[in-house]
Scaffold this motif. Structure first.
Motif, short mmCIF file in Angstrom:
data_model
loop_
_atom_site.label_atom_id
_atom_site.label_comp_id
_atom_site.label_asym_id
_atom_site.label_seq_id
_atom_site.Cartn_x
_atom_site.Cartn_y
_atom_site.Cartn_z
N ASN A 1 0.85 -1.18 0.00
CA ASN A 1 0.00 0.00 0.00
C ASN A 1 0.89 1.24 0.00
OD1 ASN A 1 -1.82 2.09 0.55
ND2 ASN A 1 -3.03 0.86 1.96
N ILE A 2 0.79 2.07 -1.03
CA ILE A 2 1.65 3.26 -1.11
C ILE A 2 0.83 4.54 -0.94
CG2 ILE A 2 3.39 2.12 -2.52
CD1 ILE A 2 2.24 3.67 -4.95
N ASN A 3 -0.35 4.45 -0.36
CA ASN A 3 -1.13 5.65 -0.09
C ASN A 3 -0.40 6.56 0.88
OD1 ASN A 3 -3.84 5.87 -1.40
ND2 ASN A 3 -4.00 3.77 -0.66
N TYR A 4 -0.44 7.85 0.60
CA TYR A 4 0.24 8.82 1.45
C TYR A 4 -0.34 8.82 2.87
CZ TYR A 4 2.08 13.30 3.06
OH TYR A 4 2.72 14.28 3.79
N GLU A 5 -1.66 8.62 2.97
CA GLU A 5 -2.33 8.66 4.27
C GLU A 5 -1.90 7.53 5.20
OE1 GLU A 5 -3.70 8.69 1.36
OE2 GLU A 5 -5.09 10.38 1.13
N THR A 6 -1.44 6.43 4.63
CA THR A 6 -1.08 5.28 5.48
C THR A 6 0.30 5.43 6.09
OG1 THR A 6 -0.08 4.04 3.65
CG2 THR A 6 -2.45 3.77 3.99
N ALA A 7 1.09 6.38 5.58
CA ALA A 7 2.46 6.60 6.07
C ALA A 7 3.23 5.28 6.13
CB ALA A 7 2.43 7.25 7.46
N SER A 8 3.13 4.51 5.05
CA SER A 8 3.76 3.20 5.03
C SER A 8 5.28 3.32 5.02
CB SER A 8 3.31 2.40 3.80
OG SER A 8 3.89 2.93 2.63
N GLN A 9 5.93 2.30 5.51
CA GLN A 9 7.39 2.27 5.55
C GLN A 9 7.98 2.31 4.15
OE1 GLN A 9 8.93 -0.89 8.00
NE2 GLN A 9 7.38 -0.59 9.58
N VAL A 10 7.28 1.76 3.18
CA VAL A 10 7.80 1.72 1.82
C VAL A 10 7.99 3.12 1.26
CG1 VAL A 10 7.28 1.04 -0.56
CG2 VAL A 10 6.89 -0.56 1.29
N ILE A 11 6.99 3.98 1.38
CA ILE A 11 7.13 5.32 0.80
C ILE A 11 8.12 6.17 1.59
CG2 ILE A 11 4.84 5.25 -0.22
CD1 ILE A 11 3.88 7.18 1.91
N GLU A 12 8.36 5.80 2.84
CA GLU A 12 9.37 6.53 3.60
C GLU A 12 10.78 6.18 3.12
OE1 GLU A 12 8.96 8.99 5.78
OE2 GLU A 12 6.85 8.84 5.24
N LYS A 13 10.92 5.02 2.50
CA LYS A 13 12.23 4.58 2.02
C LYS A 13 12.50 4.97 0.57
CE LYS A 13 12.25 0.47 4.99
NZ LYS A 13 12.22 -1.02 5.00
N SER A 14 11.47 5.46 -0.12
CA SER A 14 11.61 5.79 -1.54
C SER A 14 11.06 7.18 -1.81
CB SER A 14 10.86 4.77 -2.41
OG SER A 14 10.76 5.21 -3.75
N GLU A 15 11.94 8.09 -2.17
CA GLU A 15 11.52 9.46 -2.49
C GLU A 15 10.58 9.47 -3.69
OE1 GLU A 15 13.44 13.78 -3.86
OE2 GLU A 15 14.75 12.12 -3.25
N SER A 16 10.85 8.62 -4.67
CA SER A 16 10.01 8.58 -5.87
C SER A 16 8.59 8.16 -5.54
CB SER A 16 10.61 7.62 -6.90
OG SER A 16 11.89 8.05 -7.30
N LEU A 17 8.44 7.10 -4.74
CA LEU A 17 7.11 6.65 -4.35
C LEU A 17 6.42 7.67 -3.45
CD1 LEU A 17 7.44 2.82 -3.61
CD2 LEU A 17 6.42 3.94 -5.60
N ARG A 18 7.17 8.28 -2.56
CA ARG A 18 6.59 9.27 -1.65
C ARG A 18 6.06 10.48 -2.45
NH1 ARG A 18 10.65 10.03 1.16
NH2 ARG A 18 11.41 12.04 0.40
N ASP A 19 6.86 10.95 -3.40
CA ASP A 19 6.43 12.10 -4.20
C ASP A 19 5.20 11.76 -5.03
OD1 ASP A 19 8.48 13.53 -3.13
OD2 ASP A 19 9.62 13.76 -5.00
#
Length: 299
Positions: A153-171
Protein backbone atom coordinates in the motif's frame (compact mmCIF):
# COMPACT_ATOMS: atom_id res chain seq x y z
CA UNK A 1 -9.17 19.14 -21.38
CA UNK A 2 -8.11 17.44 -24.62
CA UNK A 3 -8.05 13.68 -24.65
CA UNK A 4 -4.71 11.97 -25.27
CA UNK A 5 -5.59 9.52 -28.01
CA UNK A 6 -2.12 7.97 -28.07
CA UNK A 7 -2.33 7.10 -24.38
CA UNK A 8 -0.31 3.97 -23.63
CA UNK A 9 1.47 4.57 -20.36
CA UNK A 10 0.01 5.42 -17.01
CA UNK A 11 1.46 8.45 -15.22
CA UNK A 12 2.93 6.00 -12.72
CA UNK A 13 4.80 3.86 -15.26
CA UNK A 14 6.01 6.87 -17.24
CA UNK A 15 7.34 8.51 -14.07
CA UNK A 16 9.24 5.47 -12.83
CA UNK A 17 10.57 4.26 -16.17
CA UNK A 18 11.81 7.68 -17.25
CA UNK A 19 14.89 7.35 -15.02
CA UNK A 20 16.49 3.96 -14.21
CA UNK A 21 17.51 5.12 -10.73
CA UNK A 22 13.84 5.55 -9.80
CA UNK A 23 13.18 1.89 -10.56
CA UNK A 24 16.21 0.80 -8.53
CA UNK A 25 15.21 3.06 -5.64
CA UNK A 26 11.70 1.59 -5.58
CA UNK A 27 12.99 -1.97 -5.75
CA UNK A 28 15.38 -1.33 -2.87
CA UNK A 29 12.56 0.17 -0.82
CA UNK A 30 10.14 -2.73 -1.19
CA UNK A 31 12.69 -5.55 -0.88
CA UNK A 32 15.18 -4.12 1.58
CA UNK A 33 17.99 -4.63 -0.95
CA UNK A 34 20.81 -2.16 -1.48
CA UNK A 35 21.54 -1.99 -5.21
CA UNK A 36 23.55 1.06 -6.27
CA UNK A 37 21.50 3.57 -8.26
CA UNK A 38 23.82 3.15 -11.23
CA UNK A 39 23.27 -0.63 -11.39
CA UNK A 40 22.56 -1.62 -15.03
CA UNK A 41 18.90 -2.21 -15.86
CA UNK A 42 17.10 -3.11 -19.07
CA UNK A 43 13.42 -2.31 -19.58
CA UNK A 44 11.70 -5.34 -21.12
CA UNK A 45 8.03 -4.40 -20.82
CA UNK A 46 6.51 -6.18 -23.81
CA UNK A 47 5.41 -3.95 -26.67
CA UNK A 48 5.81 -6.28 -29.64
CA UNK A 49 3.20 -7.16 -32.23
CA UNK A 50 2.10 -10.25 -30.32
CA UNK A 51 0.99 -8.13 -27.37
CA UNK A 52 -0.08 -5.04 -29.39
CA UNK A 53 0.42 -2.79 -26.37
CA UNK A 54 1.66 -2.71 -22.79
CA UNK A 55 -0.13 -5.34 -20.74
CA UNK A 56 1.94 -4.97 -17.60
CA UNK A 57 2.97 -1.58 -16.18
CA UNK A 58 6.70 -2.20 -15.75
CA UNK A 59 9.10 -5.05 -16.39
CA UNK A 60 12.87 -4.75 -16.21
CA UNK A 61 16.01 -6.80 -15.69
CA UNK A 62 18.23 -5.65 -12.83
CA UNK A 63 21.98 -6.28 -13.07
CA UNK A 64 21.31 -9.13 -15.50
CA UNK A 65 20.20 -11.30 -12.58
CA UNK A 66 16.69 -10.25 -11.54
CA UNK A 67 13.51 -9.75 -13.57
CA UNK A 68 11.22 -7.33 -11.77
CA UNK A 69 7.55 -7.04 -12.70
CA UNK A 70 5.74 -4.10 -11.11
CA UNK A 71 2.02 -3.48 -11.43
CA UNK A 72 0.29 -0.32 -10.20
CA UNK A 73 -3.32 -0.82 -9.05
CA UNK A 74 -6.07 1.50 -7.83
CA UNK A 75 -8.24 -1.50 -6.96
CA UNK A 76 -7.19 -4.79 -5.41
CA UNK A 77 -7.25 -7.62 -7.93
CA UNK A 78 -6.94 -11.16 -6.59
CA UNK A 79 -6.03 -12.48 -10.04
CA UNK A 80 -2.63 -10.79 -10.16
CA UNK A 81 -0.69 -14.07 -9.63
CA UNK A 82 -2.18 -15.69 -12.73
CA UNK A 83 -1.86 -12.49 -14.77
CA UNK A 84 1.80 -12.15 -13.85
CA UNK A 85 2.40 -15.86 -14.47
CA UNK A 86 1.27 -15.41 -18.06
CA UNK A 87 3.32 -12.26 -18.42
CA UNK A 88 6.59 -13.66 -17.05
CA UNK A 89 6.27 -16.60 -19.43
CA UNK A 90 6.17 -14.13 -22.34
CA UNK A 91 9.15 -12.21 -20.96
CA UNK A 92 11.23 -15.39 -20.64
CA UNK A 93 10.19 -16.41 -24.15
CA UNK A 94 11.44 -13.09 -25.48
CA UNK A 95 14.71 -13.19 -23.54
CA UNK A 96 15.47 -16.79 -24.50
CA UNK A 97 14.87 -16.48 -28.25
CA UNK A 98 18.55 -17.07 -28.98
CA UNK A 99 18.80 -20.07 -26.64
CA UNK A 100 18.22 -23.72 -27.43
CA UNK A 101 15.89 -24.75 -24.61
CA UNK A 102 16.18 -28.42 -25.66
CA UNK A 103 19.90 -28.64 -25.00
CA UNK A 104 21.04 -30.82 -22.12
CA UNK A 105 22.81 -28.18 -20.05
CA UNK A 106 20.68 -25.99 -17.84
CA UNK A 107 20.03 -22.44 -19.10
CA UNK A 108 20.50 -19.86 -16.32
CA UNK A 109 17.40 -17.71 -15.79
CA UNK A 110 17.13 -14.29 -14.20
CA UNK A 111 15.26 -14.60 -10.89
CA UNK A 112 11.74 -13.11 -11.03
CA UNK A 113 10.14 -10.82 -8.45
CA UNK A 114 6.49 -9.77 -8.59
CA UNK A 115 5.33 -6.52 -6.99
CA UNK A 116 1.97 -4.73 -6.90
CA UNK A 117 1.82 -1.14 -5.65
CA UNK A 118 -1.66 -0.09 -4.53
CA UNK A 119 -2.98 3.42 -3.93
CA UNK A 120 -6.75 3.17 -4.24
CA UNK A 121 -9.48 4.58 -2.03
CA UNK A 122 -10.24 1.41 -0.08
CA UNK A 123 -8.50 0.74 3.22
CA UNK A 124 -5.81 -1.88 2.82
CA UNK A 125 -2.95 -3.32 4.83
CA UNK A 126 0.56 -1.98 4.29
CA UNK A 127 1.76 -5.32 2.93
CA UNK A 128 0.00 -8.50 1.90
CA UNK A 129 0.96 -11.52 -0.19
CA UNK A 130 -1.01 -13.28 -2.92
CA UNK A 131 -0.17 -16.82 -4.06
CA UNK A 132 -1.10 -18.45 -7.33
CA UNK A 133 -1.91 -21.70 -5.50
CA UNK A 134 -4.74 -19.95 -3.63
CA UNK A 135 -6.73 -20.14 -6.87
CA UNK A 136 -6.21 -23.87 -7.45
CA UNK A 137 -9.35 -26.00 -7.23
CA UNK A 138 -7.40 -28.73 -5.44
CA UNK A 139 -5.31 -27.39 -2.56
CA UNK A 140 -1.99 -29.14 -1.92
CA UNK A 141 0.68 -28.60 0.71
CA UNK A 142 3.45 -28.32 -1.90
CA UNK A 143 1.86 -27.35 -5.23
CA UNK A 144 3.78 -28.16 -8.38
CA UNK A 145 3.41 -24.57 -9.54
CA UNK A 146 3.61 -21.47 -7.35
CA UNK A 147 4.01 -17.72 -7.81
CA UNK A 148 4.18 -15.11 -5.05
CA UNK A 149 3.05 -11.50 -5.47
CA UNK A 150 3.90 -8.90 -2.84
CA UNK A 151 1.26 -6.16 -2.58
CA UNK A 152 2.28 -2.87 -0.95
CA UNK A 153 0.00 0.00 0.00
CA UNK A 154 1.65 3.26 -1.11
CA UNK A 155 -1.13 5.65 -0.09
CA UNK A 156 0.24 8.82 1.45
CA UNK A 157 -2.33 8.66 4.27
CA UNK A 158 -1.08 5.28 5.48
CA UNK A 159 2.46 6.60 6.07
CA UNK A 160 3.76 3.20 5.03
CA UNK A 161 7.39 2.27 5.55
CA UNK A 162 7.80 1.72 1.82
CA UNK A 163 7.13 5.32 0.80
CA UNK A 164 9.37 6.53 3.60
CA UNK A 165 12.23 4.58 2.02
CA UNK A 166 11.61 5.79 -1.54
CA UNK A 167 11.52 9.46 -2.49
CA UNK A 168 10.01 8.58 -5.87
CA UNK A 169 7.11 6.65 -4.35
CA UNK A 170 6.59 9.27 -1.65
CA UNK A 171 6.43 12.10 -4.20
CA UNK A 172 4.04 10.18 -6.46
CA UNK A 173 1.88 9.30 -3.45
CA UNK A 174 1.80 12.94 -2.34
CA UNK A 175 0.82 14.06 -5.83
CA UNK A 176 -2.15 11.66 -5.88
CA UNK A 177 -3.03 12.74 -2.32
CA UNK A 178 -3.20 16.40 -3.37
CA UNK A 179 -5.48 15.54 -6.30
CA UNK A 180 -7.83 13.68 -3.94
CA UNK A 181 -7.78 16.56 -1.46
CA UNK A 182 -8.83 19.04 -4.13
CA UNK A 183 -11.63 16.77 -5.28
CA UNK A 184 -12.90 16.49 -1.71
CA UNK A 185 -13.02 20.29 -1.57
CA UNK A 186 -15.41 20.25 -4.53
CA UNK A 187 -13.06 20.81 -7.46
CA UNK A 188 -13.75 19.02 -10.72
CA UNK A 189 -11.32 16.30 -11.70
CA UNK A 190 -9.70 18.58 -14.28
CA UNK A 191 -9.34 21.40 -11.75
CA UNK A 192 -7.99 19.06 -9.07
CA UNK A 193 -5.30 17.64 -11.34
CA UNK A 194 -4.27 21.08 -12.58
CA UNK A 195 -4.01 22.47 -9.03
CA UNK A 196 -2.04 19.45 -7.83
CA UNK A 197 0.42 19.80 -10.72
CA UNK A 198 0.99 23.49 -9.95
CA UNK A 199 1.29 22.87 -6.21
CA UNK A 200 3.82 20.05 -6.63
CA UNK A 201 5.96 22.04 -9.06
CA UNK A 202 5.97 24.95 -6.61
CA UNK A 203 6.94 22.70 -3.68
CA UNK A 204 9.61 20.64 -5.47
CA UNK A 205 7.53 17.44 -5.64
CA UNK A 206 8.10 15.60 -8.94
CA UNK A 207 9.08 19.06 -10.23
CA UNK A 208 11.36 18.04 -13.09
CA UNK A 209 8.95 15.37 -14.31
CA UNK A 210 5.87 17.60 -14.11
CA UNK A 211 7.60 20.52 -15.80
CA UNK A 212 8.64 18.24 -18.66
CA UNK A 213 5.35 16.32 -19.02
CA UNK A 214 2.82 18.71 -17.42
CA UNK A 215 0.02 18.77 -20.01
CA UNK A 216 0.63 15.13 -20.94
CA UNK A 217 0.38 14.11 -17.28
CA UNK A 218 -2.87 16.03 -16.89
CA UNK A 219 -4.38 14.34 -19.96
CA UNK A 220 -3.22 10.88 -18.90
CA UNK A 221 -4.40 11.19 -15.31
CA UNK A 222 -7.71 12.69 -16.40
CA UNK A 223 -8.28 9.72 -18.71
CA UNK A 224 -7.23 7.15 -16.09
CA UNK A 225 -9.42 8.53 -13.33
CA UNK A 226 -12.39 9.20 -15.56
CA UNK A 227 -12.32 5.55 -16.51
CA UNK A 228 -12.04 4.44 -12.88
CA UNK A 229 -15.00 6.62 -11.90
CA UNK A 230 -17.09 5.29 -14.78
CA UNK A 231 -16.24 1.69 -13.90
CA UNK A 232 -17.14 2.22 -10.26
CA UNK A 233 -20.48 3.79 -11.16
CA UNK A 234 -21.45 1.15 -13.71
CA UNK A 235 -20.52 -1.65 -11.31
CA UNK A 236 -22.63 -0.08 -8.58
CA UNK A 237 -25.50 0.37 -11.02
CA UNK A 238 -25.22 -3.27 -12.06
CA UNK A 239 -25.33 -4.50 -8.48
CA UNK A 240 -28.30 -2.23 -7.69
CA UNK A 241 -30.23 -3.46 -10.72
CA UNK A 242 -29.63 -7.01 -9.60
CA UNK A 243 -30.83 -6.24 -6.07
CA UNK A 244 -34.05 -4.75 -7.40
CA UNK A 245 -34.75 -7.93 -9.30
CA UNK A 246 -33.76 -9.98 -6.28
CA UNK A 247 -32.00 -12.65 -8.35
CA UNK A 248 -28.39 -13.70 -8.87
CA UNK A 249 -29.06 -13.66 -12.60
CA UNK A 250 -30.08 -10.05 -12.31
CA UNK A 251 -26.87 -9.10 -10.55
CA UNK A 252 -24.76 -10.85 -13.14
CA UNK A 253 -26.71 -9.32 -16.02
CA UNK A 254 -26.38 -5.90 -14.43
CA UNK A 255 -22.64 -6.24 -14.04
CA UNK A 256 -22.29 -7.46 -17.62
CA UNK A 257 -24.34 -4.57 -18.98
CA UNK A 258 -22.35 -2.08 -16.93
CA UNK A 259 -19.10 -3.53 -18.22
CA UNK A 260 -20.27 -3.27 -21.82
CA UNK A 261 -21.25 0.38 -21.28
CA UNK A 262 -17.79 1.15 -19.92
CA UNK A 263 -16.03 -0.52 -22.84
CA UNK A 264 -18.09 1.31 -25.45
CA UNK A 265 -17.77 4.64 -23.62
CA UNK A 266 -13.97 4.57 -23.68
CA UNK A 267 -13.54 2.99 -27.12
CA UNK A 268 -13.08 6.35 -28.85
CA UNK A 269 -9.85 7.22 -27.05
CA UNK A 270 -8.43 4.10 -25.41
CA UNK A 271 -7.02 1.10 -27.23
CA UNK A 272 -8.75 -2.28 -26.74
CA UNK A 273 -5.56 -3.51 -25.02
CA UNK A 274 -5.67 -0.76 -22.39
CA UNK A 275 -9.40 -1.27 -21.81
CA UNK A 276 -8.81 -5.01 -21.35
CA UNK A 277 -6.03 -4.35 -18.85
CA UNK A 278 -8.07 -1.84 -16.83
CA UNK A 279 -11.11 -4.12 -16.67
CA UNK A 280 -9.21 -7.35 -16.11
CA UNK A 281 -10.79 -8.91 -19.23
CA UNK A 282 -9.32 -10.80 -22.13
CA UNK A 283 -8.53 -8.82 -25.26
CA UNK A 284 -10.84 -11.16 -27.22
CA UNK A 285 -13.76 -10.31 -24.90
CA UNK A 286 -13.25 -6.57 -25.31
CA UNK A 287 -12.90 -6.82 -29.10
CA UNK A 288 -16.08 -8.91 -29.29
CA UNK A 289 -18.06 -6.26 -27.37
CA UNK A 290 -16.62 -3.46 -29.51
CA UNK A 291 -17.56 -5.30 -32.70
CA UNK A 292 -21.09 -5.92 -31.41
CA UNK A 293 -21.44 -2.28 -30.43
CA UNK A 294 -20.24 -1.13 -33.84
CA UNK A 295 -22.77 -3.35 -35.61
CA UNK A 296 -25.58 -2.10 -33.35
CA UNK A 297 -24.68 1.53 -34.10
CA UNK A 298 -24.86 0.86 -37.85
CA UNK A 299 -28.35 -0.62 -37.69
Amino acid sequence: MAVNRSYKDSVFSLYLSEKPERLIEVYNAVTGSNYALDTPIEINTLEDALWHDRINDLSFTLDGQMIILIEHQSTINENMPVRLLMYIARVYEKLLQAENIYRRRRIPLATPRFIVLYNGQEEYAEHTVQYLSESFLVQEENPALELRVDVYNINYETASQVIEKSESLRDYSMFVHFVNEEREKGATLEEAINRAVRYCIGHDIMREFLQKHGSEVENMLFTEWNMEDALRITREEGVEEGREEGRQEGREEGREEGMEKSILAFADYLSPEIIAKQLGLSLEKVQSILQSGSKTAQV
